[in-house]
Design a protein around this motif. Structure first.
Motif, PDB file in Angstrom:
ATOM      1  N   ALA A 171      50.016  42.862  42.960  1.00 32.04           N
ATOM      2  CA  ALA A 171      49.899  41.409  43.056  1.00 32.04           C
ATOM      3  C   ALA A 171      50.997  40.866  43.951  1.00 32.04           C
ATOM      4  O   ALA A 171      52.082  41.444  44.064  1.00 32.04           O
ATOM      5  CB  ALA A 171      49.981  40.763  41.675  1.00 32.04           C
ATOM      6  N   ILE A 195      45.927  41.203  44.262  1.00 36.17           N
ATOM      7  CA  ILE A 195      45.730  39.942  43.557  1.00 36.17           C
ATOM      8  C   ILE A 195      46.755  38.934  44.062  1.00 36.17           C
ATOM      9  O   ILE A 195      47.964  39.182  43.997  1.00 36.17           O
ATOM     10  CB  ILE A 195      45.872  40.129  42.034  1.00 36.17           C
ATOM     11  CG1 ILE A 195      44.873  41.180  41.533  1.00 36.17           C
ATOM     12  CG2 ILE A 195      45.679  38.799  41.304  1.00 36.17           C
ATOM     13  CD1 ILE A 195      45.075  41.563  40.084  1.00 36.17           C
ATOM     14  N   VAL A 227      44.116  38.881  34.856  1.00 30.35           N
ATOM     15  CA  VAL A 227      44.744  40.035  35.510  1.00 30.35           C
ATOM     16  C   VAL A 227      44.494  41.302  34.700  1.00 30.35           C
ATOM     17  O   VAL A 227      44.204  42.365  35.255  1.00 30.35           O
ATOM     18  CB  VAL A 227      46.254  39.792  35.707  1.00 30.35           C
ATOM     19  CG1 VAL A 227      46.951  41.062  36.202  1.00 30.35           C
ATOM     20  CG2 VAL A 227      46.477  38.650  36.685  1.00 30.35           C
ATOM     21  N   LEU A 255      53.416  39.582  34.616  1.00 32.70           N
ATOM     22  CA  LEU A 255      52.216  40.331  34.992  1.00 32.70           C
ATOM     23  C   LEU A 255      52.466  41.824  35.155  1.00 32.70           C
ATOM     24  O   LEU A 255      51.515  42.602  35.246  1.00 32.70           O
ATOM     25  CB  LEU A 255      51.650  39.771  36.307  1.00 32.70           C
ATOM     26  CG  LEU A 255      51.197  38.308  36.280  1.00 32.70           C
ATOM     27  CD1 LEU A 255      50.698  37.888  37.656  1.00 32.70           C
ATOM     28  CD2 LEU A 255      50.119  38.090  35.231  1.00 32.70           C
TER      29      LEU A 255
END
Length: 344
Positions: A171, A195, A227, A255
């Motif tokens: 990400a 992402i 996610v 994340l």
């Protein structure tokens, strides 16, 4: 020569200033053909960073043609088309001897005026550049695109410090210029999902067009669930943060999975609040990334070969005379601009 001078905070003037004269045998005089406005210049425009103290000629992302060379310059000649690193390193400190030029103890940055030093930059017709930071342009790369080599090198350096495995999901938090360059470069490194995490809807669309597979709003209360679903409940082993403030850094940390790595590239705030227990108890690696250290040749070749396309990130090419206008547009976040390149 003409130069765009920050005379006071939030005020730029096009002035006649003395043309630089070679003062060291290892310098060259470059006629600047393109100079792009960095986000750090915009943040320095109002004095908030403390690193653009007036009066100063800002600018460090550019390209040009060598017009004069010092007596000890051996690898470049008059007429060479070049770009240059923004970092002027000494070559003799312990870090330079280890090849860690970006961490030089005597490091200076073009276009920066701070407590320690003042180094005029390239928003001008001419600039003095040390030979050691010069790079020759590929024949099929124009000056405007070459002015993007510095931010591309910043993104490439971050990836060199922590690179995804083949097929690994990653990400990128923040879809400003560096974030978008990270996405473009990561697309060449992994077939896994990329992402993008970005608040602005139009920037999320740009991230998708730049190679991201998914783009989410960090304020979405279902962000972690989305996610998790995208990564088959694994979350992420590697996240790049390209803003440099408390909220996006905390988003990046939230994340990453246990034992994962967060690479900090953004740098708009001098301090942040860090969720220490989350980092410690989940054994998260936090990796800082500073500037560039040897990535120029790679990104220049990738740009020339169209493996890294940067033209779609250039919002405007304008004259140096229009510099103050475009600085103010960038500062006021008008028209969702990404990169503005000034041409002396």
């Amino acid at each position: 020569m003409k130069a765009l001078v920050l005379t006071e905070y939030k005020k730029l003037e096009l002035q006649d200033v003395p043309k630089p004269v070679i003062a060291s045998p290892t310098q060259v005089l470059v006629r600047i053909k393109a100079a792009s406005i960095c986000g750090s210049d915009v943040h320095g425009f109002d004095g908030s960073t403390g690193r653009r103290r007036p009066p100063i000629i800002m600018g460090h992302e550019g390209s040009g043609i060598i017009e004069e060379v010092g007596s000890m310059v051996t690898h470049f000649k008059v007429g060479d088309r070049v770009t240059f690193d923004s970092t002027i390193y000494c070559g003799s400190c312990s870090y330079c001897r280890e090849g860690l030029f970006n961490l030089c103890d005597n490091r200076r940055v073009l276009g920066v005026s701070c407590e320690e030093y003042r180094q005029d930059g390239i928003f001008a017709e001419y600039a003095l550049i040390e030979e050691r930071v010069l790079f020759r342009l590929p024949d099929d790369l124009d000056f405007v695109q070459a002015a993007m080599a510095e931010p591309a090198g910043v993104a490439a350096h971050a990836i060199s410090l922590a690179s995804p495995k083949l097929g690994e999901d990653v990400a990128v938090v923040g879809s400003g210029l560096i974030g978008l360059l990270l996405i473009k470069l990561l697309r060449t490194r992994t077939s896994g999902k990329i992402i993008a995490i970005e608040m602005d809807e139009s920037r999320r669309k740009t991230a998708l067009a730049s190679g991201a597979d998914l783009a989410f709003d960090p304020t979405d209360p279902l962000l972690k669930e989305k996610v998790s679903q995208a990564t088959h409940s694994q979350m992420l082993g590697l996240v790049y943060e390209a803003v440099g403030a408390t909220e996006p850094i905390n988003t990046a940390i939230s994340l990453v999975r246990k034992g994962g790595t967060v690479v900090l590239v953004g740098n708009i705030r001098p301090t942040i609040e860090l969720p220490l227990q989350s980092v410690v108890t989940r054994q998260i690696k936090v990796q800082g990334s500073c500037a560039i250290n040897g990535e120029y040749p790679t990104v220049l070749r990738m740009m020339a070969d169209k493996h890294l396309v940067v033209s779609d990130l250039i919002s405007k090419v304008a004259s140096l005379e229009e510099g103050e206008l475009w600085f103010k547009k960038l500062y006021n976040r008008e028209d969702n601009l990404l990169k503005v390149v000034l041409v002396p």
